[in-house]
Design a protein around this motif. Structure first.
Motif, PDB file in Angstrom:
ATOM      1  N   GLY A  46     -40.175 -18.787  21.509  1.00  0.00           N
ATOM      2  CA  GLY A  46     -40.487 -17.305  21.741  1.00  0.00           C
ATOM      3  C   GLY A  46     -41.985 -17.111  21.367  1.00  0.00           C
ATOM      4  O   GLY A  46     -42.671 -16.384  22.137  1.00  0.00           O
ATOM      5  N   ILE A  47     -42.406 -17.900  20.404  1.00  0.00           N
ATOM      6  CA  ILE A  47     -43.895 -17.796  20.149  1.00  0.00           C
ATOM      7  C   ILE A  47     -44.777 -18.052  21.265  1.00  0.00           C
ATOM      8  O   ILE A  47     -45.841 -17.627  21.544  1.00  0.00           O
ATOM      9  CB  ILE A  47     -44.367 -18.295  18.801  1.00  0.00           C
ATOM     10  CG1 ILE A  47     -43.561 -17.574  17.444  1.00  0.00           C
ATOM     11  CG2 ILE A  47     -45.840 -18.545  18.580  1.00  0.00           C
ATOM     12  CD1 ILE A  47     -43.823 -18.272  16.242  1.00  0.00           C
ATOM     13  N   LEU A  48     -44.588 -19.267  21.778  1.00  0.00           N
ATOM     14  CA  LEU A  48     -45.013 -19.901  22.915  1.00  0.00           C
ATOM     15  C   LEU A  48     -45.064 -18.993  23.975  1.00  0.00           C
ATOM     16  O   LEU A  48     -46.395 -18.895  24.755  1.00  0.00           O
ATOM     17  CB  LEU A  48     -44.398 -21.251  23.458  1.00  0.00           C
ATOM     18  CG  LEU A  48     -44.937 -22.503  22.592  1.00  0.00           C
ATOM     19  CD1 LEU A  48     -44.033 -23.823  22.996  1.00  0.00           C
ATOM     20  CD2 LEU A  48     -46.354 -22.861  22.789  1.00  0.00           C
ATOM     21  N   ILE A  49     -44.038 -18.239  24.504  1.00  0.00           N
ATOM     22  CA  ILE A  49     -44.069 -17.388  25.360  1.00  0.00           C
ATOM     23  C   ILE A  49     -45.041 -16.343  25.003  1.00  0.00           C
ATOM     24  O   ILE A  49     -45.902 -15.836  25.864  1.00  0.00           O
ATOM     25  CB  ILE A  49     -42.722 -16.734  25.804  1.00  0.00           C
ATOM     26  CG1 ILE A  49     -41.887 -18.298  26.264  1.00  0.00           C
ATOM     27  CG2 ILE A  49     -42.517 -15.727  26.467  1.00  0.00           C
ATOM     28  CD1 ILE A  49     -40.593 -17.756  26.453  1.00  0.00           C
ATOM     29  N   VAL A  50     -45.195 -15.800  23.849  1.00  0.00           N
ATOM     30  CA  VAL A  50     -45.748 -14.447  23.534  1.00  0.00           C
ATOM     31  C   VAL A  50     -47.180 -14.782  23.290  1.00  0.00           C
ATOM     32  O   VAL A  50     -48.157 -14.120  24.156  1.00  0.00           O
ATOM     33  CB  VAL A  50     -45.475 -13.974  22.108  1.00  0.00           C
ATOM     34  CG1 VAL A  50     -46.306 -13.034  21.577  1.00  0.00           C
ATOM     35  CG2 VAL A  50     -43.994 -13.361  22.179  1.00  0.00           C
ATOM     36  N   ALA A  51     -47.559 -16.090  23.370  1.00  0.00           N
ATOM     37  CA  ALA A  51     -49.066 -16.576  22.995  1.00  0.00           C
ATOM     38  C   ALA A  51     -49.647 -16.682  24.561  1.00  0.00           C
ATOM     39  O   ALA A  51     -50.588 -16.467  24.785  1.00  0.00           O
ATOM     40  CB  ALA A  51     -49.023 -18.062  22.394  1.00  0.00           C
ATOM     41  N   GLY A  52     -48.643 -17.189  25.468  1.00  0.00           N
ATOM     42  CA  GLY A  52     -48.985 -17.201  26.983  1.00  0.00           C
ATOM     43  C   GLY A  52     -49.232 -15.653  27.446  1.00  0.00           C
ATOM     44  O   GLY A  52     -50.391 -15.685  28.153  1.00  0.00           O
TER      45      GLY A  52
END
Length: 168
Positions: free
Chosen positions: A12-18
């Motif tokens: 989820g953090i990866l998606i938000v960072a993207g």
């Protein structure tokens, strides 16, 4: 926290960072670009101004979008800081984008005109040509983060579903 929950948070953090990187990319791309809009007709014009420094950018860019486009009706021109017309363009489609040379520092104007009595809504933008390298870097980082996060969530879901079926 369980291992599965931690993985969900990481993906989820990866998606938000993207997504955050994508927003940053848009801000970087539009940095220095002035936007404006309004109605144009034979009696009304839309003028958008931007201050450009020839030492910072050698190329400017402008774009015009016309709602309810009518052919052979609209034109756009760019005035340099001296008030000299450096570009005059007849608009033959609902959206145009064009570059121009920044030869002097100062205030450049985009003027959008119409030869039709009927008022039509237009939007325009003028400013320095965005740095293509920054745009590519941000775009790659954003895309990679979102794809890794989505793939991770899908793989995690598949593994969890298989584990549930085995435990039944």
């Amino acid at each position: 926290m369980q291992k599965g929950g931690l993985l969900i948070v990481i993906f989820g953090i990866l998606i938000v960072a993207g997504l955050a990187t994508s927003v940053l990319e848009n801000q970087t791309t539009l940095e220095g670009i002035t936007q404006g809009n309004g109605k144009v007709s034979t009696s009304d014009i839309v003028t958008i101004s931007v201050d450009l420094d020839k030492d910072k950018t050698a190329t400017g860019i402008f774009a015009v979008q016309i709602m309810e486009f009518k052919e052979n009706t609209f034109s756009a021109k760019i005035l340099d800081p001296s008030g000299i017309e450096i570009i005059s363009e007849r608009i033959n489609e609902d959206t145009i984008e064009q570059e121009f040379r920044v030869l002097d520092s100062g205030n450049y104007e985009l003027i959008i005109q119409s030869s039709d009595d009927k008022e039509r809504y237009v939007a325009g933008a003028i400013g320095p040509l965005p740095n293509a390298d920054n745009k590519v870097i941000f775009s790659i980082i954003s895309t990679v983060c979102i794809i890794l996060g989505m793939i991770g969530l899908v793989i995690f879901a598949i593994v969890e579903i298989r584990n549930k079926k085995r435990s039944i």
